[in-house]
Design a protein around this motif. Structure first.
Motif, PDB file in Angstrom:
ATOM      1  N   ILE A  44       0.834  -1.207   0.000  1.00  0.00           N
ATOM      2  CA  ILE A  44       0.000   0.000   0.000  1.00  0.00           C
ATOM      3  C   ILE A  44       0.864   1.250   0.000  1.00  0.00           C
ATOM      4  O   ILE A  44       2.043   1.226   0.327  1.00  0.00           O
ATOM      5  N   TYR A  45       0.237   2.355  -0.365  1.00  0.00           N
ATOM      6  CA  TYR A  45       0.770   3.678  -0.063  1.00  0.00           C
ATOM      7  C   TYR A  45       0.167   4.104   1.275  1.00  0.00           C
ATOM      8  O   TYR A  45      -1.065   4.144   1.408  1.00  0.00           O
ATOM      9  N   PRO A  46       0.967   4.456   2.252  1.00  0.00           N
ATOM     10  CA  PRO A  46       0.415   4.907   3.530  1.00  0.00           C
ATOM     11  C   PRO A  46      -0.291   6.256   3.428  1.00  0.00           C
ATOM     12  O   PRO A  46      -1.096   6.598   4.301  1.00  0.00           O
ATOM     13  N   ARG A  47       0.044   6.987   2.393  1.00  0.00           N
ATOM     14  CA  ARG A  47      -0.465   8.348   2.222  1.00  0.00           C
ATOM     15  C   ARG A  47      -0.205   9.150   3.501  1.00  0.00           C
ATOM     16  O   ARG A  47       0.852   9.024   4.118  1.00  0.00           O
ATOM     17  N   SER A  48      -1.149   9.952   3.939  1.00  0.00           N
ATOM     18  CA  SER A  48      -0.881  10.847   5.070  1.00  0.00           C
ATOM     19  C   SER A  48      -0.852  10.148   6.423  1.00  0.00           C
ATOM     20  O   SER A  48      -0.558  10.787   7.433  1.00  0.00           O
ATOM     21  N   SER A  49      -1.158   8.864   6.454  1.00  0.00           N
ATOM     22  CA  SER A  49      -1.119   8.169   7.741  1.00  0.00           C
ATOM     23  C   SER A  49       0.291   8.083   8.312  1.00  0.00           C
ATOM     24  O   SER A  49       0.461   7.841   9.509  1.00  0.00           O
ATOM     25  N   CYS A  50       1.313   8.270   7.479  1.00  0.00           N
ATOM     26  CA  CYS A  50       2.699   8.106   7.946  1.00  0.00           C
ATOM     27  C   CYS A  50       3.403   9.432   8.175  1.00  0.00           C
ATOM     28  O   CYS A  50       4.636   9.489   8.178  1.00  0.00           O
ATOM     29  N   LYS A  51       2.664  10.498   8.392  1.00  0.00           N
ATOM     30  CA  LYS A  51       3.311  11.802   8.546  1.00  0.00           C
ATOM     31  C   LYS A  51       4.248  11.870   9.747  1.00  0.00           C
ATOM     32  O   LYS A  51       5.227  12.623   9.731  1.00  0.00           O
ATOM     33  N   MET A  52       3.961  11.097  10.783  1.00  0.00           N
ATOM     34  CA  MET A  52       4.884  11.074  11.926  1.00  0.00           C
ATOM     35  C   MET A  52       6.220  10.448  11.522  1.00  0.00           C
ATOM     36  O   MET A  52       7.270  10.812  12.062  1.00  0.00           O
ATOM     37  N   VAL A  53       6.199   9.536  10.565  1.00  0.00           N
ATOM     38  CA  VAL A  53       7.448   8.971  10.040  1.00  0.00           C
ATOM     39  C   VAL A  53       8.182  10.019   9.215  1.00  0.00           C
ATOM     40  O   VAL A  53       9.403  10.193   9.332  1.00  0.00           O
ATOM     41  N   GLN A  54       7.435  10.739   8.383  1.00  0.00           N
ATOM     42  CA  GLN A  54       8.048  11.782   7.563  1.00  0.00           C
ATOM     43  C   GLN A  54       8.615  12.922   8.401  1.00  0.00           C
ATOM     44  O   GLN A  54       9.503  13.658   7.949  1.00  0.00           O
ATOM     45  N   ALA A  55       8.122  13.065   9.635  1.00  0.00           N
ATOM     46  CA  ALA A  55       8.623  14.115  10.527  1.00  0.00           C
ATOM     47  C   ALA A  55       9.859  13.680  11.309  1.00  0.00           C
ATOM     48  O   ALA A  55      10.510  14.523  11.944  1.00  0.00           O
ATOM     49  N   LEU A  56      10.198  12.405  11.278  1.00  0.00           N
ATOM     50  CA  LEU A  56      11.339  11.938  12.073  1.00  0.00           C
ATOM     51  C   LEU A  56      12.651  12.647  11.724  1.00  0.00           C
ATOM     52  O   LEU A  56      13.388  13.066  12.636  1.00  0.00           O
ATOM     53  N   PRO A  57      13.020  12.810  10.434  1.00  0.00           N
ATOM     54  CA  PRO A  57      14.282  13.484  10.144  1.00  0.00           C
ATOM     55  C   PRO A  57      14.327  14.934  10.643  1.00  0.00           C
ATOM     56  O   PRO A  57      15.405  15.445  10.958  1.00  0.00           O
ATOM     57  N   LEU A  58      13.170  15.585  10.688  1.00  0.00           N
ATOM     58  CA  LEU A  58      13.095  16.927  11.254  1.00  0.00           C
ATOM     59  C   LEU A  58      13.617  16.919  12.694  1.00  0.00           C
ATOM     60  O   LEU A  58      14.258  17.872  13.140  1.00  0.00           O
ATOM     61  N   MET A  59      13.341  15.813  13.388  1.00  0.00           N
ATOM     62  CA  MET A  59      13.724  15.692  14.797  1.00  0.00           C
ATOM     63  C   MET A  59      15.142  15.152  14.956  1.00  0.00           C
ATOM     64  O   MET A  59      15.964  15.716  15.686  1.00  0.00           O
ATOM     65  N   THR A  60      15.440  14.047  14.291  1.00  0.00           N
ATOM     66  CA  THR A  60      16.735  13.393  14.488  1.00  0.00           C
ATOM     67  C   THR A  60      17.902  14.224  13.974  1.00  0.00           C
ATOM     68  O   THR A  60      19.025  14.092  14.460  1.00  0.00           O
ATOM     69  N   SER A  61      17.634  15.095  12.998  1.00  0.00           N
ATOM     70  CA  SER A  61      18.688  15.955  12.441  1.00  0.00           C
ATOM     71  C   SER A  61      19.094  17.078  13.385  1.00  0.00           C
ATOM     72  O   SER A  61      20.137  17.715  13.188  1.00  0.00           O
ATOM     73  N   GLY A  62      18.258  17.339  14.371  1.00  0.00           N
ATOM     74  CA  GLY A  62      18.490  18.477  15.260  1.00  0.00           C
ATOM     75  C   GLY A  62      17.804  19.742  14.796  1.00  0.00           C
ATOM     76  O   GLY A  62      17.867  20.775  15.474  1.00  0.00           O
ATOM     77  N   ALA A 188       4.557  15.614  -2.533  1.00  0.00           N
ATOM     78  CA  ALA A 188       5.707  14.947  -1.930  1.00  0.00           C
ATOM     79  C   ALA A 188       5.702  13.458  -2.274  1.00  0.00           C
ATOM     80  O   ALA A 188       4.638  12.870  -2.479  1.00  0.00           O
ATOM     81  N   PRO A 189       6.867  12.837  -2.338  1.00  0.00           N
ATOM     82  CA  PRO A 189       6.910  11.391  -2.556  1.00  0.00           C
ATOM     83  C   PRO A 189       6.236  10.651  -1.401  1.00  0.00           C
ATOM     84  O   PRO A 189       6.341  11.064  -0.237  1.00  0.00           O
ATOM     85  N   ASN A 190       5.545   9.561  -1.708  1.00  0.00           N
ATOM     86  CA  ASN A 190       4.946   8.703  -0.696  1.00  0.00           C
ATOM     87  C   ASN A 190       5.447   7.293  -0.960  1.00  0.00           C
ATOM     88  O   ASN A 190       5.176   6.715  -2.011  1.00  0.00           O
ATOM     89  N   PHE A 191       6.201   6.758  -0.010  1.00  0.00           N
ATOM     90  CA  PHE A 191       6.877   5.483  -0.210  1.00  0.00           C
ATOM     91  C   PHE A 191       5.950   4.323   0.137  1.00  0.00           C
ATOM     92  O   PHE A 191       5.255   4.343   1.146  1.00  0.00           O
ATOM     93  N   ALA A 192       5.958   3.313  -0.719  1.00  0.00           N
ATOM     94  CA  ALA A 192       5.106   2.147  -0.529  1.00  0.00           C
ATOM     95  C   ALA A 192       5.713   1.200   0.499  1.00  0.00           C
ATOM     96  O   ALA A 192       6.932   1.127   0.673  1.00  0.00           O
ATOM     97  N   THR A 193       4.841   0.462   1.184  1.00  0.00           N
ATOM     98  CA  THR A 193       5.258  -0.571   2.118  1.00  0.00           C
ATOM     99  C   THR A 193       4.134  -1.578   2.239  1.00  0.00           C
ATOM    100  O   THR A 193       3.048  -1.377   1.703  1.00  0.00           O
TER     101      THR A 193
END
Length: 334
Positions: A44-62, A188-193
């Motif tokens: 599937i495409y998670p679409r907007s359900s995975c926005k917390m995943v897409q926000a991770l680099p915002l956090m881990t990068s500092g 934005a790209p939406n990665f399948a899983t």
């Protein structure tokens, strides 16, 4: 391949009128499947359900700490909001702090779902802007990360450092190599899983507070931000907002286009992912509410829950003509 199974039913009078088929997976904190319906390996495409995943680099990068982002802004980074004033004003202020504006967004303008804001625009003879886009919070997070990295303005390009970081985070928490991507409604790209991969990611978020590594600590903060500010994650009358309020800190839930829904359950250390095969959002909302009830997170008799589970269907005169119910394949208790 296992076929989708009934997850939600539409009844009119004494007869079953329509049926929503789909897949659902619940994972524990080890990423193992504890309950499944349909095909856990459905791609599937998670679409907007995975926005917390897409926000991770915002956090881990500092970047989030470097720009002093608040929990309200983090909730918006995970949001598919209504475009109400409480959303757009915060997005505008966020971009102002970055020295950026509406033209720097790449999500495109969108008519707000919020009726009050929509009417205000009509009265003022104004057109919707990109601030109103339901994904403008996520894109503000992308812009923050791009600025922190000193990267170029086209942050939605698949080869941009922002999207490379997103893909890396996505594959890490799903524990799967994504076979590819599509372009989402916000460009934005939406990665399948697989559905299992998405549920595994949600279980990882749910148990993040048990771990001390950087990624887990920031993941736990994102979950807290969503549960603390559910009105920013979606908006008035929306399932994400109403169900999170009803869960009272026991769950963060997030919808995605084409009837995807996820749940993060920190106290149970479980993750949920589901997908309705026909893309019908009403089916996904009924199914997620039903699973949360079965897990003891929500009360089936709570009026907030009854908006989506065993919900009456009214005609234009307000007469109850039927209901939307969980299918018999979903248990009453797990």
């Amino acid at each position: 391949m296992t076929q989708p199974v009934p997850l939600a039913e539409i009844w009119r009078g004494p007869f079953l009128e329509s049926l929503h088929l789909g897949h659902a997976v619940i994972c524990d904190d080890t990423g193992q499947i504890v309950h499944a319906w349909g095909d856990p390996q459905a791609l599937i495409y998670p679409r907007s359900s995975c926005k917390m995943v897409q926000a991770l680099p915002l956090m881990t990068s500092g970047a989030a700490d470097a720009f002093g982002l608040t929990d309200e802004q983090l909730a918006l980074a995970c949001a598919s909001h209504n475009g109400a004033a409480i959303h757009t004003r915060r997005v505008q202020a966020w971009l102002d702090d970055l020295g950026l504006g509406d033209d720097d967004l790449r999500c495109g303008p969108q008519e707000p779902a919020d009726i009050e804001e929509r009417n205000r625009l009509i009265r003022a003879e104004q057109s919707p802007c990109q601030y109103h886009n339901n994904c403008s919070g996520k894109h503000s997070g992308f812009l923050t990360l791009a600025k922190h990295l000193g990267a170029g303005p086209d942050y939605i390009d698949i080869d941009h450092p922002v999207q490379k970081a997103v893909r890396e985070a996505f594959e890490e928490v799903t524990a799967e190599d994504s076979p590819g991507y599509g372009i989402d409604g916000c460009s934005a790209p939406n990665f399948a899983t697989t559905l299992h991969g998405l549920a595994r990611a949600m279980a990882w978020f749910s148990s993040a507070h048990d771990r001390s590594d950087t990624a887990s600590r920031v993941a736990a903060r994102l979950v807290r931000a969503m549960m603390t500010h559910p009105e920013l994650v979606a908006g008035k009358g929306r399932a994400c907002t109403v169900l999170m309020r009803a869960a009272a800190g026991q769950a963060a839930v997030k919808t995605g286009a084409e009837a995807v829904f996820v749940g993060i359950l920190p106290e149970r250390r479980m993750g949920i992912a589901l997908k309705i095969a026909d893309g019908g959002t009403r089916g996904a909302e009924c199914a997620i509410a039903s699973l949360l009830v079965a897990l003891g997170i929500l009360d089936a008799n709570d009026p907030a829950v009854r908006k989506w589970m065993n919900a009456p269907i009214l005609n234009r005169r307000g007469i109850e003509t039927g209901s939307i119910r969980p299918a018999g394949t979903l248990p009453r208790k797990l």
